[in-house]
Each structure stands twice: as C-alpha cells, then as structure tokens.
Design an enzyme around this catalytic site. Structure first.
Site, PDB file in Angstrom:
ATOM      1  N   HIS A 184       0.908  -1.160   0.000  1.00  0.00           N
ATOM      2  CA  HIS A 184       0.000   0.000   0.000  1.00  0.00           C
ATOM      3  C   HIS A 184       0.940   1.201   0.000  1.00  0.00           C
ATOM      4  O   HIS A 184       1.413   1.634   1.059  1.00  0.00           O
ATOM      5  CB  HIS A 184      -0.881   0.039   1.244  1.00  0.00           C
ATOM      6  CG  HIS A 184      -1.612  -1.249   1.521  1.00  0.00           C
ATOM      7  ND1 HIS A 184      -2.671  -1.672   0.750  1.00  0.00           N
ATOM      8  CD2 HIS A 184      -1.445  -2.194   2.469  1.00  0.00           C
ATOM      9  CE1 HIS A 184      -3.119  -2.832   1.224  1.00  0.00           C
ATOM     10  NE2 HIS A 184      -2.399  -3.164   2.268  1.00  0.00           N
TER      11      HIS A 184
ATOM     12  N   ARG B 165      -5.040   1.620  12.489  1.00  0.00           N
ATOM     13  CA  ARG B 165      -5.835   1.832  11.288  1.00  0.00           C
ATOM     14  C   ARG B 165      -6.494   3.219  11.297  1.00  0.00           C
ATOM     15  O   ARG B 165      -6.612   3.870  10.259  1.00  0.00           O
ATOM     16  CB  ARG B 165      -6.904   0.736  11.151  1.00  0.00           C
ATOM     17  CG  ARG B 165      -7.540   0.718   9.765  1.00  0.00           C
ATOM     18  CD  ARG B 165      -8.616  -0.330   9.630  1.00  0.00           C
ATOM     19  NE  ARG B 165      -9.805   0.008  10.416  1.00  0.00           N
ATOM     20  CZ  ARG B 165     -11.015  -0.493  10.178  1.00  0.00           C
ATOM     21  NH1 ARG B 165     -11.188  -1.384   9.221  1.00  0.00           N
ATOM     22  NH2 ARG B 165     -12.042  -0.152  10.924  1.00  0.00           N
TER      23      ARG B 165
ATOM     24  N   TYR C 111      -6.324   0.983  -2.729  1.00  0.00           N
ATOM     25  CA  TYR C 111      -7.723   1.230  -2.348  1.00  0.00           C
ATOM     26  C   TYR C 111      -8.141   2.687  -2.221  1.00  0.00           C
ATOM     27  O   TYR C 111      -9.318   2.978  -2.039  1.00  0.00           O
ATOM     28  CB  TYR C 111      -8.082   0.464  -1.072  1.00  0.00           C
ATOM     29  CG  TYR C 111      -7.229   0.735   0.144  1.00  0.00           C
ATOM     30  CD1 TYR C 111      -7.551   1.751   1.030  1.00  0.00           C
ATOM     31  CD2 TYR C 111      -6.123  -0.059   0.430  1.00  0.00           C
ATOM     32  CE1 TYR C 111      -6.777   1.974   2.158  1.00  0.00           C
ATOM     33  CE2 TYR C 111      -5.351   0.154   1.553  1.00  0.00           C
ATOM     34  CZ  TYR C 111      -5.682   1.177   2.415  1.00  0.00           C
ATOM     35  OH  TYR C 111      -4.917   1.402   3.529  1.00  0.00           O
TER      36      TYR C 111
ATOM     37  N   ARG D  50     -14.691  -8.854   5.222  1.00  0.00           N
ATOM     38  CA  ARG D  50     -15.475  -7.867   5.982  1.00  0.00           C
ATOM     39  C   ARG D  50     -15.864  -6.681   5.109  1.00  0.00           C
ATOM     40  O   ARG D  50     -16.845  -5.998   5.384  1.00  0.00           O
ATOM     41  CB  ARG D  50     -14.739  -7.431   7.251  1.00  0.00           C
ATOM     42  CG  ARG D  50     -13.409  -6.762   7.061  1.00  0.00           C
ATOM     43  CD  ARG D  50     -12.674  -6.562   8.414  1.00  0.00           C
ATOM     44  NE  ARG D  50     -11.250  -6.724   8.286  1.00  0.00           N
ATOM     45  CZ  ARG D  50     -10.397  -5.752   7.942  1.00  0.00           C
ATOM     46  NH1 ARG D  50     -10.830  -4.533   7.723  1.00  0.00           N
ATOM     47  NH2 ARG D  50      -9.110  -5.989   7.836  1.00  0.00           N
TER      48      ARG D  50
ATOM     49  N   HIS E 190      -7.046  -9.742   1.568  1.00  0.00           N
ATOM     50  CA  HIS E 190      -6.632  -9.858   2.978  1.00  0.00           C
ATOM     51  C   HIS E 190      -7.537 -10.918   3.598  1.00  0.00           C
ATOM     52  O   HIS E 190      -8.746 -10.753   3.578  1.00  0.00           O
ATOM     53  CB  HIS E 190      -6.886  -8.557   3.737  1.00  0.00           C
ATOM     54  CG  HIS E 190      -6.043  -7.392   3.323  1.00  0.00           C
ATOM     55  ND1 HIS E 190      -6.560  -6.140   3.149  1.00  0.00           N
ATOM     56  CD2 HIS E 190      -4.712  -7.273   3.093  1.00  0.00           C
ATOM     57  CE1 HIS E 190      -5.594  -5.291   2.829  1.00  0.00           C
ATOM     58  NE2 HIS E 190      -4.465  -5.951   2.771  1.00  0.00           N
TER      59      HIS E 190
ATOM     60  N   GLU F  60      -5.960 -11.574   9.025  1.00  0.00           N
ATOM     61  CA  GLU F  60      -4.837 -10.865   9.628  1.00  0.00           C
ATOM     62  C   GLU F  60      -4.973 -10.777  11.141  1.00  0.00           C
ATOM     63  O   GLU F  60      -3.979 -10.804  11.858  1.00  0.00           O
ATOM     64  CB  GLU F  60      -4.767  -9.447   9.020  1.00  0.00           C
ATOM     65  CG  GLU F  60      -3.623  -8.601   9.570  1.00  0.00           C
ATOM     66  CD  GLU F  60      -3.371  -7.351   8.753  1.00  0.00           C
ATOM     67  OE1 GLU F  60      -4.222  -7.004   7.914  1.00  0.00           O
ATOM     68  OE2 GLU F  60      -2.328  -6.720   8.967  1.00  0.00           O
TER      69      GLU F  60
ATOM     70  N   HIS G   8      -1.788 -12.089   4.395  1.00  0.00           N
ATOM     71  CA  HIS G   8      -1.976 -12.189   5.854  1.00  0.00           C
ATOM     72  C   HIS G   8      -2.848 -13.397   6.198  1.00  0.00           C
ATOM     73  O   HIS G   8      -3.861 -13.262   6.872  1.00  0.00           O
ATOM     74  CB  HIS G   8      -2.647 -10.942   6.436  1.00  0.00           C
ATOM     75  CG  HIS G   8      -1.975  -9.657   6.133  1.00  0.00           C
ATOM     76  ND1 HIS G   8      -0.649  -9.440   6.350  1.00  0.00           N
ATOM     77  CD2 HIS G   8      -2.465  -8.492   5.627  1.00  0.00           C
ATOM     78  CE1 HIS G   8      -0.342  -8.200   6.003  1.00  0.00           C
ATOM     79  NE2 HIS G   8      -1.413  -7.617   5.550  1.00  0.00           N
TER      80      HIS G   8
ATOM     81  N   ASP H 149       4.042  -4.428   2.440  1.00  0.00           N
ATOM     82  CA  ASP H 149       2.741  -4.027   2.973  1.00  0.00           C
ATOM     83  C   ASP H 149       2.684  -2.572   3.438  1.00  0.00           C
ATOM     84  O   ASP H 149       2.574  -1.656   2.635  1.00  0.00           O
ATOM     85  CB  ASP H 149       2.368  -5.000   4.103  1.00  0.00           C
ATOM     86  CG  ASP H 149       0.932  -4.835   4.587  1.00  0.00           C
ATOM     87  OD1 ASP H 149       0.188  -4.048   3.995  1.00  0.00           O
ATOM     88  OD2 ASP H 149       0.550  -5.498   5.574  1.00  0.00           O
TER      89      ASP H 149
HETATM   90 ZN    ZN Z   1      -2.528  -4.970   3.223  1.00  0.00          ZN
END
Ligand code: ZN
Length: 445
Positions: free
Chosen positions: A59, A83, A122, A206, A232, A235, A269, A317
C-alpha cells in the site's frame, strides 16, 4: 547490451557456476547457460547474481507515515488504533502526493532487492469521496510512479464496500475507497488499455459482501481469466471471530467454500489458519502472502510456515521496513522463536521460494533466472562477502545485515537501474517524497 556473464548465479535449481545470461530486446531471457566461459566483449558481473524478489503486497501511500505511529496512543494500542491513524493519511493524500510517495518508495524497493511490486490499491476517489474525472486517476499515478522508477508492476484495484461482515455500511472515513463492481472493473479495463498487468483485490470478507464478490470474479474472468486476485484473509483474530459470528465459518474456510480459489489467488496475511484451511488452500494452489515486518509491527500474529505445504512470497505491505532480505530474516526468526529451533529454512531456500511465489502472485514472468522469464536480477558484491561460497554470501546478506552495501546493481527487464548501489532518480524522488510528507503531516495534524 543483452548478455551478462556471472561466476556464480542462483538459478531455479540452485547455485551454478560460469553462467551466461542472454535476453531479447523486450528484456526476456532467451537462455541461461551454465559452465560457459565469458565470451569476449561480454560484461562480467561484479559479484553474485541472484533473481530480484517480487514484493507481493504494497500500500504505497503508507510509506509516508512509516515510523510515525510508534508511540502509545491509547492504553491498548492495536491494529485497529493504527488503522485510525492510517485512515487520516488515506483521507488526505492527493494524486500528486501519491505519485511522489510511490515514486520514492519504488526507488527504495529497487535498491532493497525488489524488482516487482503488487500494489493493493484502495484510495480511489478525491478527499470528499467523489470520483475523479478520470475514475482511474489514483491508479494511473501509481503506474506513472512505477514507470519512472522502473520497477515491474501488478496493479490490483481494491473493491471496498462495507465496514464489517453482513454488509455493514461503510464508515465516513472509508469514503475514498468505495466503488460499485462495474466501476471497479472499469478501472481494470483502463489499466489494461494502458498495458498494465492488472488484477483485482476484494479487500477482505469484511469489506466485500458475497454477492459483490461473485459479480467481481465473474466480471474479471470475462476481461482476463488469468488475472491475479488478492485478498486480505485472516490478519487479526478479531476478524476471525467476527467471521465466525457472521457465517459460522472461519474466513478462509468460508472463502474456499464460496469462491473459485485457485493459483490466481494470493491470500495475504493468512496469519490465523487452522489445519483444514491450510490443507484446502494448498490443494487449490493458492499462494500465501507473508508480510513479516508489518505483521510484527501491527501485532498480528505469526504464520506457521512449517505447517504450510504450498507457495508463498513476501510483501512489505505498510512499509514499516523496505528491505527484501530483512523480510526473509524476520520470517525465519519468527519461526525460530516459535519453535525454539534454528535453520528451519535457509536463505537460499527462502529466496527461491519467495521468487516463485511472488511471481505467481504477480501474474508476470518474473520467476527467476530461466529462459522465458524477465531478466530481473541483483548483483551482490561487497568486501564483506569476499572469500565466501555463494550460499554463504546470500546467507550473509539475509542474516548478517549486509544488504545495504551488498545490493550493488539491480537490473529489471535487462536494464541496469541501480549501479554502485545508486538509482538515477533517487535524489529527485526523495525531494518529492519529503515535500508530500510535509504537506500530509500538516493536513493530518
Ligand atoms: Zn494490506
């Protein structure tokens, strides 16, 4: 120049002596011959030749705050509190800033032994959550960055729709990530027209409800049945518990039962798996995406590599660390600490596995020094490596922290991008990165 001779090189079958590489004008290897004297007029590599590693999970924008979340923000800091900080940066980054950050990051990656990257991307829309006039604007900025740095790219636009299992509505700070399936596929089409190797990344179970996942996979298969698919998967233990509460199944268990998982899939992950999930994923031929430095940084947990019988590769990552040999070292050290043993994998075994698994995840011909593959390789040379056998040299680079000086040259598609440890764009890219980071720090204060 389309030929190079090396006294020693790491080939798919192991180390070989007196190796002559020959590639075509597209940078694809025509032949890799062993036991050959160096022909007159052909350059001799200044050290040990090893294939460049594919970085299978990135990312890019997160490099801008690497090292800046290492303080205690709450009594129980976790992945989830990290996050929230990451979302502040994701909410503020502009197209110009993304391109500047990614350009510098990709230069760093090349100097650190990575010759390809899979970008799990994203942040699609403008800060208000509105689509750019060019829907693929942010994706195309990553393409521009990769081309300027010279790194091989697989771009995986991310489908993100919900904030939790059971199609929970997205949060306001996820507004830049959201797309319908048709728009996401339109971004893939735009990339394909721009000659970019593109796949898709349903973000996680999710974030992508089952119906959207099915439509995405059907749409992608119509565009390109060989395109890579990254997700993902498991994780965090919270994610496993939430998935169990939603479906009665663990995340990978659910995915294996409801999606056509096969060799196109990279399970990023896959930290928390049980034996049946491991056996199922290996039987389907999926590759596991391991990100040891990030998984350690975020307190995710430890993947049990010894129990895994399939393909795997490494990714940086969140870019807390950008250093291919260090990822391998951390991976092996995690296994040693967990098992109280040593040398569960050697440097050579890890390097060869990470090249193969990384190439599979990238969906590009970057599987090492063999005919038909790209001429993507490193020349390792340093006074500290003198007098050592090839396998000792590689082990030194991985376990004795000699990487920074040892990655003398980096070649991608037969072009020498790093010479004497230096990339021609390094200084300009660093200036761009620092200006972007300064603005972002101001904007997220
Ligand atoms: Zn990631």
């Amino acid at each position: 120049m389309t030929r190079l001779h090396a006294d020693h090189a790491l080939l798919p079958g192991g180390f070989a002596a007196d190796v002559l590489l020959d590639w075509d004008e597209h940078g694809q290897l025509r032949s890799v011959a062993t036991g050959q004297p160096c022909p007159e007029g052909v350059e001799r590599a200044a050290g040990l030749l090893v294939p460049g590693l594919p970085n299978l999970h990135s990312h890019a924008f997160q490099r801008a705050f690497a090292g800046l979340t290492e303080y205690r923000g709450s009594a129980q800091d976790s992945f989830w509190t990290w996050r929230d900080l990451m979302y502040r940066f994701a909410g503020a980054v502009t197209p110009d800033e993304l391109e500047a950050i990614a350009t510098h990051l990709y230069v760093e990656m090349l100097c650190a032994g990575y010759t390809s990257v899979c970008e799990f991307h994203y942040v699609h829309h403008d800060p208000a959550g509105l689509p750019h006039a060019q829907l693929a604007e942010m994706s195309l900025r990553l393409v521009a960055a990769a081309r300027r740095a010279g790194i091989g790219l697989t771009l995986l636009p991310v489908l993100y729709q919900s904030s939790g299992f059971g199609a929970r509505p997205a949060r306001d700070d996820q507004r830049r990530f959201l797309n319908g399936v048709d728009d996401l596929l339109r971004i893939v089409e735009t990339l394909r027209r721009a000659s970019v190797r593109a796949g898709v990344a349903p973000h996680s179970l999710r974030a992508v409800p089952p119906q959207a996942l099915n439509r995405l996979l059907a749409g992608l298969a119509a565009l390109d049945p060989t395109a890579p698919i990254h997700i993902h998967i498991a994780e965090q233990m919270q994610e496993v518990r939430d998935c169990l509460a939603w479906s009665g199944q663990r995340p990978l268990q659910w995915l294996l039962e409801h999606a056509p998982v096969d060799g196109r899939w990279c399970l990023v992950h896959a930290t928390h798996l049980d034996d049946a999930e491991r056996a199922g994923a290996a039987a389907r031929g999926a590759v596991i995406g391991l990100c040891p430095s990030t998984e350690a940084n975020l307190g995710d947990g430890l993947f049990d590599l010894q129990a895994w019988r399939g393909a795997w590769g490494i990714g940086s990552d969140s870019h807390a660390s950008v250093d291919a040999p260090e990822e391998l070292r951390l991976l092996e050290y995690g296994q040693r600490l967990a098992r109280q043993q040593r040398n569960l994998c050697t440097a050579e075994e890890m390097w060869r596995a990470a090249v193969l698994g990384g190439a599979q995840a990238a969906g590009r011909p970057v599987a090492g020094l063999a005919a038909g593959q790209q001429a993507d390789f490193l020349v390792l040379a340093d006074p500290m490596l003198q007098g050592l056998a090839p396998e000792q040299q590689l082990a030194s680079v991985v376990f004795a922290s000699h990487r920074r000086h040892a990655v003398r040259e980096v070649w991608v598609g037969g072009r020498r991008l790093v010479q004497n440890g230096r990339h021609a764009e390094a200084e300009a890219a660093q200036r761009g990165f620092l200006a972007a980071r300064a603005r972002l720090l101001e904007a997220t204060r």
